[in-house]
Design a protein around this motif. Structure first.
Motif, PDB file in Angstrom:
ATOM      1  N   ALA A 130     -58.659 -41.399 -51.189  1.00 11.37           N
ATOM      2  CA  ALA A 130     -59.470 -40.929 -50.057  1.00 11.37           C
ATOM      3  C   ALA A 130     -58.581 -40.556 -48.879  1.00 11.37           C
ATOM      4  CB  ALA A 130     -60.478 -42.006 -49.652  1.00 11.37           C
ATOM      5  N   ALA A 131     -57.499 -41.293 -48.685  1.00  9.69           N
ATOM      6  CA  ALA A 131     -56.563 -40.990 -47.599  1.00  9.69           C
ATOM      7  C   ALA A 131     -55.849 -39.662 -47.852  1.00  9.69           C
ATOM      8  CB  ALA A 131     -55.553 -42.125 -47.446  1.00  9.69           C
ATOM      9  N   VAL A 132     -55.510 -39.389 -49.109  1.00  5.28           N
ATOM     10  CA  VAL A 132     -54.874 -38.111 -49.437  1.00  5.28           C
ATOM     11  C   VAL A 132     -55.855 -36.963 -49.202  1.00  5.28           C
ATOM     12  CG1 VAL A 132     -53.783 -36.726 -51.248  1.00  5.28           C
ATOM     13  CG2 VAL A 132     -53.291 -39.169 -51.097  1.00  5.28           C
ATOM     14  N   VAL A 133     -57.097 -37.146 -49.612  1.00  8.96           N
ATOM     15  CA  VAL A 133     -58.129 -36.125 -49.376  1.00  8.96           C
ATOM     16  C   VAL A 133     -58.263 -35.853 -47.876  1.00  8.96           C
ATOM     17  CG1 VAL A 133     -60.619 -35.621 -49.535  1.00  8.96           C
ATOM     18  CG2 VAL A 133     -59.398 -36.583 -51.513  1.00  8.96           C
ATOM     19  N   ALA A 134     -58.307 -36.914 -47.076  1.00  9.32           N
ATOM     20  CA  ALA A 134     -58.433 -36.770 -45.620  1.00  9.32           C
ATOM     21  C   ALA A 134     -57.214 -36.054 -45.041  1.00  9.32           C
ATOM     22  CB  ALA A 134     -58.614 -38.134 -44.968  1.00  9.32           C
ATOM     23  N   LEU A 135     -56.028 -36.391 -45.526  1.00 10.49           N
ATOM     24  CA  LEU A 135     -54.804 -35.756 -45.049  1.00 10.49           C
ATOM     25  C   LEU A 135     -54.818 -34.262 -45.359  1.00 10.49           C
ATOM     26  CD1 LEU A 135     -51.919 -35.797 -43.895  1.00 10.49           C
ATOM     27  CD2 LEU A 135     -51.128 -36.537 -46.165  1.00 10.49           C
ATOM     28  N   VAL A 136     -55.198 -33.902 -46.571  1.00 11.33           N
ATOM     29  CA  VAL A 136     -55.257 -32.487 -46.967  1.00 11.33           C
ATOM     30  C   VAL A 136     -56.302 -31.748 -46.136  1.00 11.33           C
ATOM     31  CG1 VAL A 136     -55.845 -30.908 -48.863  1.00 11.33           C
ATOM     32  CG2 VAL A 136     -54.344 -32.879 -49.295  1.00 11.33           C
ATOM     33  N   ALA A 137     -57.470 -32.338 -45.980  1.00  6.03           N
ATOM     34  CA  ALA A 137     -58.543 -31.695 -45.207  1.00  6.03           C
ATOM     35  C   ALA A 137     -58.114 -31.476 -43.758  1.00  6.03           C
ATOM     36  CB  ALA A 137     -59.809 -32.540 -45.262  1.00  6.03           C
ATOM     37  N   GLU A 138     -57.515 -32.484 -43.159  1.00  7.25           N
ATOM     38  CA  GLU A 138     -57.064 -32.377 -41.769  1.00  7.25           C
ATOM     39  C   GLU A 138     -55.995 -31.295 -41.628  1.00  7.25           C
ATOM     40  OE1 GLU A 138     -54.505 -35.008 -38.553  1.00  7.25           O
ATOM     41  OE2 GLU A 138     -55.516 -36.055 -40.195  1.00  7.25           O
ATOM     42  N   SER A 139     -55.079 -31.252 -42.588  1.00  7.87           N
ATOM     43  CA  SER A 139     -53.988 -30.283 -42.521  1.00  7.87           C
ATOM     44  C   SER A 139     -54.484 -28.862 -42.749  1.00  7.87           C
ATOM     45  CB  SER A 139     -52.910 -30.656 -43.539  1.00  7.87           C
ATOM     46  OG  SER A 139     -52.409 -31.951 -43.246  1.00  7.87           O
ATOM     47  N   GLN A 140     -55.490 -28.706 -43.598  1.00 10.97           N
ATOM     48  CA  GLN A 140     -56.110 -27.384 -43.760  1.00 10.97           C
ATOM     49  C   GLN A 140     -56.770 -26.948 -42.454  1.00 10.97           C
ATOM     50  OE1 GLN A 140     -58.859 -26.816 -46.982  1.00 10.97           O
ATOM     51  NE2 GLN A 140     -57.353 -27.296 -48.561  1.00 10.97           N
ATOM     52  N   ALA A 141     -57.496 -27.861 -41.832  1.00 14.74           N
ATOM     53  CA  ALA A 141     -58.192 -27.541 -40.580  1.00 14.74           C
ATOM     54  C   ALA A 141     -57.217 -27.141 -39.481  1.00 14.74           C
ATOM     55  CB  ALA A 141     -59.037 -28.735 -40.132  1.00 14.74           C
ATOM     56  N   ARG A 146     -52.299 -24.046 -46.863  1.00 12.85           N
ATOM     57  CA  ARG A 146     -53.257 -23.026 -47.289  1.00 12.85           C
ATOM     58  C   ARG A 146     -54.622 -23.639 -47.568  1.00 12.85           C
ATOM     59  NH1 ARG A 146     -51.651 -19.715 -51.809  1.00 12.85           N
ATOM     60  NH2 ARG A 146     -49.537 -20.003 -51.063  1.00 12.85           N
ATOM     61  N   GLU A 147     -55.647 -22.851 -47.389  1.00 10.82           N
ATOM     62  CA  GLU A 147     -56.994 -23.320 -47.674  1.00 10.82           C
ATOM     63  C   GLU A 147     -57.191 -23.409 -49.177  1.00 10.82           C
ATOM     64  OE1 GLU A 147     -60.017 -21.147 -45.667  1.00 10.82           O
ATOM     65  OE2 GLU A 147     -59.158 -21.512 -43.682  1.00 10.82           O
ATOM     66  N   GLY A 148     -58.132 -24.227 -49.564  1.00  8.96           N
ATOM     67  CA  GLY A 148     -58.436 -24.400 -50.982  1.00  8.96           C
ATOM     68  C   GLY A 148     -59.330 -25.601 -51.173  1.00  8.96           C
ATOM     69  N   ASP A 149     -59.603 -25.896 -52.420  1.00 14.49           N
ATOM     70  CA  ASP A 149     -60.431 -27.041 -52.775  1.00 14.49           C
ATOM     71  C   ASP A 149     -59.672 -28.318 -52.394  1.00 14.49           C
ATOM     72  OD1 ASP A 149     -61.435 -29.295 -54.315  1.00 14.49           O
ATOM     73  OD2 ASP A 149     -62.580 -27.855 -55.489  1.00 14.49           O
TER      74      ASP A 149
END
Length: 196
Positions: A130-141, A146-149
């Motif tokens: 969940a922390a990795v998902v949050a990190l990726v989402a924050e960095s995309q924002a 790059r954007e993506g799933d």
């Protein structure tokens, strides 16, 4: 450990500490409930008041493992300002934990799939992903990557880093230092995620 200390509430922690050390040093097969009780100076019956059986003890050790690992990863991520630095720090922290505690990490992942896994263990076992998902989402924002799933990108991160950890703990890196293997793998992931 004396029976008096047990009455003061220290026995559970003493059992966990000794069990962790046994598994960490000698592997899971070296852990015996009766020997564990002897090691901390109590009867088998006294230890059974805290852990009804080996499965309950292993669940508690896995909980401790995920708590320690998650705290290590959180500290690594919060200590860096950019996505690249945060991912690198977290990846290296994960592989270091695996290399330092291979038998514990193996137990952690096996215990979470046990039919009697505690809700606490299941929750903690999902926290790092969940922390990795949050990190990726924050960095995309922020436009850092790059954007993506988001969940798919997070899965790629976990698969890459866990893969290095598995190779390192199984001694399959053919003499390459785990740090070098982790750095190279993380660099490839970062290159794939780089914003256009």
């Amino acid at each position: 450990m004396t029976e008096r200390a047990y009455h003061h509430g220290n026995l559970r922690e003493a059992l966990l500490t000794r069990a962790w050390a046994t598994i960490d040093d000698d592997g899971l097969d070296a852990l015996s409930m009766r020997q564990l009780a002897r090691d901390v100076g109590v009867s088998h019956g006294a230890s059974a008041r805290h852990f009804a059986d080996r499965t309950a003890l292993l669940d508690a050790i896995a909980v401790t493992g995920f708590e320690r690992m998650n705290a290590t990863l959180a500290e690594a991520v919060t200590s860096e300002p950019t996505f690249d630095a945060r991912l690198r720090a977290a990846g290296l922290a994960y592989v270091r934990f695996a290399v330092e505690h291979p038998a514990i990490l193996d137990l952690m992942y096996k215990a979470k799939h046990h039919p009697d896994a505690s809700p606490e263990l299941l929750e903690l076992s999902r926290a790092s992903m969940a922390a990795v998902v949050a990190l990726v989402a924050e960095s995309q924002a922020k436009g850092e990557i790059r954007e993506g799933d988001v969940e798919r990108q997070a899965l790629v991160v976990f698969a890459a880093v866990h893969g290095v950890a598995a190779l390192a703990t199984d001694d399959l890196l053919d003499g390459v230092a785990w740090q070098d293997a982790a750095e190279s793998t993380i660099a490839v992931v970062l290159g794939a995620f780089a914003a256009d």
